[in-house]
Design an enzyme around this catalytic site. Structure first.
Site: not given
Lengths: 323, 323
Positions: A190, A218, A221
């Site tokens: 990320t 999917r 967060d």
């Protein structure tokens, strides 16, 4: 607090993970430090010229998305179906406005689409084809889905498919120009940025390609406000990286703000509590970058390393990978 | 707390909104009270027989989804493109496990798909076609997208398209069997349930069809853990209904838990603070149902009414619409 006392600062991350064996005997961290440093310098310059925290995190994540070393934008990992699905979010700590996109495969710069959702729609989160149509209507650049592909990421998917493993990030040690210092088979990919501007405003942004071989559809967060991304001038700006599902269940980013606001914890105490206790208690691995409106920074991680760096206006940018 | 002291309880909601003119002079609330009461009785019976909080909220939301009076499952509103996109989430307060789906159009029971994500995947949130493929692989019933359609909802879309309005919920006053007591043009549609079982465990579930004429791909607070749905045995189980974007920005459900855990507020004080102060400060309208592990209940809303009810084992179910 007078605005005159605010020293603008930018902090960024490029994912967390465990140390790779290759890195133990090689100075190959250099490409990562150089990439992080260049991005920090650009954002630092923007802040020094009076630019906003929102613009600083936007610029930093734009550059992180464009850099193939990091799992976001160009260089994103592949899904199980050999496609890319990208997620991004941005939040403005002054107004609590936020925008996010998830599961987009044709938006060149997902973070810009997230910002368009925040600024040009009444919504916070748009997903899939609807998000792409909105981005296109806003004049953002769409690309063929293979724009995001790199040979190294395809090799990782092929390895994952052979072993039938769902990898948290990617599994190809040989990117073109450097052996990555963090073990790519266990890296949690990320990218993100947090910034404080001269006006005392905070902002946070996060962007990701998700997990190699992930199930189509999917969402982790990163694009979820409160989980992987949050900003509130009264407490902190936060961008997370790690095993996304645990960060969602813990509402990790917002939990730091809540501990500061309601329990009176300092930024660092709150961030340490979440990363070192709350997340490990449910099996959560990763880290985050957190910044408060007084310029305090906390960059904790419970893995062996996290690509990260920060730069205060007028000071030399600092970058780091390991503890 | 000894488990022997726990008196199981279920609470449900069917959306919040403003009073409709029609309801002022008619006893047409009856259909709503009857529907809520039947659902409470079924869940109460399950809890009385020792059933789990998870099963109780699952059953209640199943029944709410099937009831065309409420905007979830059959009877869901239409998107701008005359499609349906359904969202749902469930969370287990004992383990902090959670599951959610968003933007599904062919899963008959979205809440069951959310529960399958929680129990049968390593993920928390799946969206779109990927979520549908997962639901199908789990053996859940898929239906033609027009299964969710009702004439009343289609009429609402047609009205919204004529006025080019994005309605927060739906705009057809004439459902087949009753003029709804809440003004359908300004109702915030979502259904949800929270429960406490004999073992002292909490659970929460939420399901919605979103907003009439909403942009394709829009995801509101319902399926987002921490925003519209949260459960933690140590604090509370919460399901929200309202202007979803504001609930996301406020991380409304989790904020109640955080105020209890860190500021020491009671359930009711925390819930009132969020619904009556935090949300209105950013223009948020709606309400929520909240339940703690001692069986305390709080059902606040900042609109004129909220379809709601609760039932403790051994007591007569209570239902209400207005303040």
């Amino acid at each position: 607090m007078s605005t005159a006392t605010v020293l603008p600062v930018i902090a960024i991350h490029g994912g967390a993970g465990t140390m790779s064996r290759a890195s133990l005997n090689a100075g190959q961290d250099a490409a990562y430090h150089t990439a992080l440093q260049g991005i920090l310098l650009a954002a630092q310059d923007l802040l020094a010229r009076g630019g906003s925290a929102l613009d600083a995190v936007s610029l930093a994540v734009d550059l992180l998305e464009d850099c193939p070393l990091f799992n976001a934008g160009h260089g994103a990992v592949f899904t199980h179906d050999a496609t890319h699905e990208l997620d991004a979010a941005i939040m403005d700590g002054a107004s609590l406005r936020a925008g996010a996109v998830a599961c987009v495969s044709r938006v060149r710069r997902p973070l810009r689409a997230a910002r368009a959702v925040m600024e040009r729609s009444e919504h916070v989160l748009l997903v899939g084809a609807g998000a792409e149509a909105f981005a296109q209507a806003c004049g953002l650049e769409l690309v063929a889905p293979d724009y995001f592909s790199t040979g190294a990421r395809l090799e990782q998917l092929q390895r994952a498919l052979v072993t039938d493993a769902t990898l948290l990030d990617h599994d190809a040690p040989a990117l073109a120009f450097a052996t990555p210092p963090l073990d790519e088979s266990r890296k949690l990919g990320t990218v993100g940025a947090v910034a404080l501007d001269v006006h005392g405003n905070l902002a946070a942004a996060t962007s990701t390609g998700g997990m190699t071989n992930k199930r189509v559809g999917r969402v982790g967060d990163s694009p979820l406000i409160g989980a992987g991304t949050y900003a509130d001038n009264r407490t902190a700006a936060i961008s997370c990286t790690g095993t996304g599902e645990m960060f969602i269940r813990a509402v990790a980013a917002y939990d730091i703000c809540a501990r500061m606001a309601y329990a009176g914890l300092s930024l660092d105490a709150a961030a340490q509590e979440v990363v070192m206790k709350v997340l490990p208690a449910i099996g959560g691995r990763g880290g985050l970058i957190a910044l408060d409106a007084r310029g305090n920074l906390s960059l904790p991680f419970n893995t062996e390393g996290m690509y990260r760096g920060h730069a205060r206006v007028g000071e030399t940018p600092q970058t780091a990978i390991f503890a």
